[in-house]
Design an enzyme around this catalytic site. Structure first.
Site, PDB file in Angstrom:
ATOM      1  N   LYS A 147      -6.569   6.562  14.029  1.00  0.00           N
ATOM      2  CA  LYS A 147      -5.841   6.780  15.277  1.00  0.00           C
ATOM      3  C   LYS A 147      -4.561   5.947  15.285  1.00  0.00           C
ATOM      4  CE  LYS A 147      -5.728   3.694  18.472  1.00  0.00           C
ATOM      5  NZ  LYS A 147      -5.839   2.620  19.391  1.00  0.00           N
ATOM      6  N   LYS A 181     -19.469   2.069  15.362  1.00  0.00           N
ATOM      7  CA  LYS A 181     -20.267   0.968  15.913  1.00  0.00           C
ATOM      8  C   LYS A 181     -21.725   1.421  16.015  1.00  0.00           C
ATOM      9  CE  LYS A 181     -16.371  -0.876  18.489  1.00  0.00           C
ATOM     10  NZ  LYS A 181     -16.106  -2.257  18.840  1.00  0.00           N
ATOM     11  N   HIS A 239     -10.997   6.101  22.080  1.00  0.00           N
ATOM     12  CA  HIS A 239     -12.271   5.376  22.068  1.00  0.00           C
ATOM     13  C   HIS A 239     -13.146   5.729  23.277  1.00  0.00           C
ATOM     14  CE1 HIS A 239     -10.318   3.251  18.943  1.00  0.00           C
ATOM     15  NE2 HIS A 239      -9.700   2.353  19.677  1.00  0.00           N
TER      16      HIS A 239
HETATM   17  C1  BG6 Z   1      -7.710  -0.592  19.101  1.00  0.00           C
HETATM   18  C2  BG6 Z   1      -6.635  -0.787  20.124  1.00  0.00           C
HETATM   19  O1  BG6 Z   1      -7.773   0.754  18.705  1.00  0.00           O
HETATM   20  O2  BG6 Z   1      -8.966  -0.978  19.657  1.00  0.00           O
HETATM   21  C3  BG6 Z   1      -6.592  -2.231  20.578  1.00  0.00           C
HETATM   22  O3  BG6 Z   1      -5.379  -0.417  19.581  1.00  0.00           O
HETATM   23  C4  BG6 Z   1      -7.950  -2.668  21.070  1.00  0.00           C
HETATM   24  O4  BG6 Z   1      -5.622  -2.416  21.600  1.00  0.00           O
HETATM   25  C5  BG6 Z   1      -9.032  -2.336  20.040  1.00  0.00           C
HETATM   26  O5  BG6 Z   1      -7.915  -4.060  21.303  1.00  0.00           O
HETATM   27  C6  BG6 Z   1     -10.417  -2.597  20.619  1.00  0.00           C
HETATM   28  O6  BG6 Z   1     -11.385  -2.439  19.632  1.00  0.00           O
HETATM   29  P1  BG6 Z   1     -12.725  -3.274  19.673  1.00  0.00           P
HETATM   30  O7  BG6 Z   1     -13.532  -2.766  18.536  1.00  0.00           O
HETATM   31  O8  BG6 Z   1     -12.311  -4.705  19.522  1.00  0.00           O
HETATM   32  O9  BG6 Z   1     -13.336  -3.000  21.015  1.00  0.00           O
END
Ligand code: BG6
Length: 483
Positions: A147, A181, A239
């Site tokens: 992404k 995850k 996400h």
């Molecule tokens: C990334 C975003 O895709 O995901 C970030 O660009 C964000 O801004 C991150 O902090 C969060 O991922 P995780 O796995 O730490 O929740």
């Protein structure tokens, strides 16, 4: 489907970059440390820099050591580097190198191309791969992209168009690391292997669903990217849309990529258009305190324009117009510089229809809530009511608790899971072209509808206005939905 790794070359574009050394190489290392995989995987780093095999190996070893990995399974003889030249256009040289390695090690021509490069150069790299004839091989060929898949619907379509001009959808692995995850994968097992929950998973039993992805970090040094992106593009369209569709989808016919992705797409198709004035709250953090430390507001961050209207917080209320979910609101909130770092889904069941304990001092029973937590620790909790011992008669809320770490010890990182799947050819945890487009189509209009952006203090739970979406979320900050 066989999950045995076949001999292959794993080509990493952007081999000198941060993501390669922070995430991809450590994940590859954990994979090749597994029994029988090491001898089948040959890593070929590629980028513009004029590095040698030795230099790439040195830097790679350094990155792994910094990550605290012992190097017992590291095999320099399986690691190579190919420069693409200053203009990144020497794909003939790349092809010749791949073929030479395949001849030398007697490999069947299986190749993965991981594009760990800026999204702006995805199209030119994909075209170059196609034009060099690297989209086919005597074995299988797969291409991995991360992404963002485009910046909006038009650019997502254009990217998919370029990709499909050279590769078939079966060759494409779009990574949304949330899908790697363990808890996210376990959502499917939890829902579809436990008849207890699936029979409750509908509008008759569930009052609301809440999804919180809160981070107490700010934007770090990423102003250039973030100010053009904002929270909706950065977190919601990808996400959070993934978490949401996995929670809301119908049971697929089997645990296979197509079956699952089709069900996820149907959820997106059933979404009611979002009312930009009723169902959305945007916010932007102002100076405040996080973990006892004073931190600047978003507009004071380095390289952020002082009049930026970029949202660092999004609160949403979604409605799914299908039989299962009619009338059940899905509340979503995500933000930077929030009170804590917490990624959690709360499935809030209906309250007992009447409290027979109302005359014994417990007029209000709490509802059962299933909490699915991804961060800071991965696991599940189920809240239920119990009588506290002795007198006076009192009903209290307690919870069953499951944590991955407690039970299973090492939980693989998302990248390890996903990279392994690219080796064995399992697309279940990857985003389909149509899914990415539908999600843009649904969420992106909000950015053109002049939604007000409310300030919130760094270290809070977001703008107090969020309470107008979901009364249970107040700025005073209940991370855990209470009632
Ligand atoms: C990334 C975003 O895709 O995901 C970030 O660009 C964000 O801004 C991150 O902090 C969060 O991922 P995780 O796995 O730490 O929740």
């Amino acid at each position: 489907m066989s999950r045995v790794v076949a001999p292959h070359i794993y080509v990493i574009f952007g081999a000198t970059g941060d993501l390669t050394h922070r995430k991809i190489l450590p994940a590859l290392y954990n994979i090749v440390s597994r029994n029988g995989v090491g001898e089948k995987c040959y890593i070929l780093g590629a980028s513009r820099s004029d590095w040698t095999d030795e230099k790439f190996r040195d830097v790679a070893r350094d990155s792994l050591t910094k990550k605290g990995l012992d190097l017992t399974s590291w095999n320099d003889n399986h690691v190579f580097y190919q420069s693409l030249g200053k203009k990144s256009d020497d794909f003939a040289g790349l092809k010749a190198r791949i073929e030479a390695l395949e001849a030398e090690f007697n490999l069947p021509g299986n190749r993965v191309f991981y594009l760990s490069i800026p999204p702006q150069v995805y199209p030119s790299t994909i075209e170059a791969l196609g034009n060099a004839g690297l989209n086919t091989s005597p074995g299988w060929t797969r291409v991995v992209i991360e992404k963002p898949f485009g910046h909006d619907l038009e650019s997502a379509k254009a990217l998919n168009h370029t990709v499909h001009a050279h590769f078939s959808e079966e060759q494409v692995y779009r990574i949304d690391h949330y899908l790697g995850k363990e808890t996210v994968q376990n959502l499917l097992v939890f829902r579809f292997a436990n008849a207890l929950f699936e029979s409750q998973w509908n509008r008759d039993r569930i009052e609301r669903v809440e999804i919180t992805v809160a981070e107490n970090l700010g934007i770090g040094g990423r102003a250039g990217y973030y100010d053009r992106s904002g929270a909706l593009r950065d977190m919601v369209q990808n996400h959070i849309a993934q978490l949401f569709t996995l929670i809301a989808m119908e049971p697929p016919t089997c645990f296979e990529a197509d079956a699952i992705r089709q069900e996820k797409i149907k959820v997106l198709q059933a979404l009611q258009p979002i009312d930009p004035f009723e169902d959305v709250v945007f916010g932007q953090y102002t100076a405040g305190e996080v973990d006892g430390e004073a931190v600047p507001g978003y507009r004071e961050e380095a390289d952020v324009p002082s009049d930026s209207r970029t949202e660092t917080y999004v609160g949403l209320r979604l409605h799914v117009n299908n039989w299962r979910w009619q009338g059940v609101p899905f509340y979503i909130r995500t933000g930077k510089r929030m009170a804590e770092t917490l990624t959690r889904i709360a499935v809030c069941f209906n309250r007992a229809p009447v409290s027979i304990f109302r005359n014994n001092g417990s007029p209000n029973l709490n509802r059962n809530i299933l909490l699915i937590t991804l961060k800071p620790e991965e696991g599940f909790d189920l809240r239920f009511e119990v009588k506290s011992p002795g007198e006076p008669f009192n009903v209290k809320t307690q919870q069953f608790r499951f944590r991955y770490d407690d039970v299973f010890g090492h939980v693989p990182e998302a990248y390890e899971t996903l990279i392994f799947d690219t080796m064995v050819g399992d697309q279940t945890l990857f985003v389909h072209a149509e899914e990415a487009e539908m999600s843009w189509k649904y969420f992106l209009p909000l950015l053109t509808q002049h939604v007000a952006v409310y300030p919130y203090a760094a270290g809070s739970w977001g703008p107090s206005k969020t309470q107008t979406l979901n009364e249970h979320w107040n700025a005073g900050g209940n991370a855990l939905s209470k009632g």
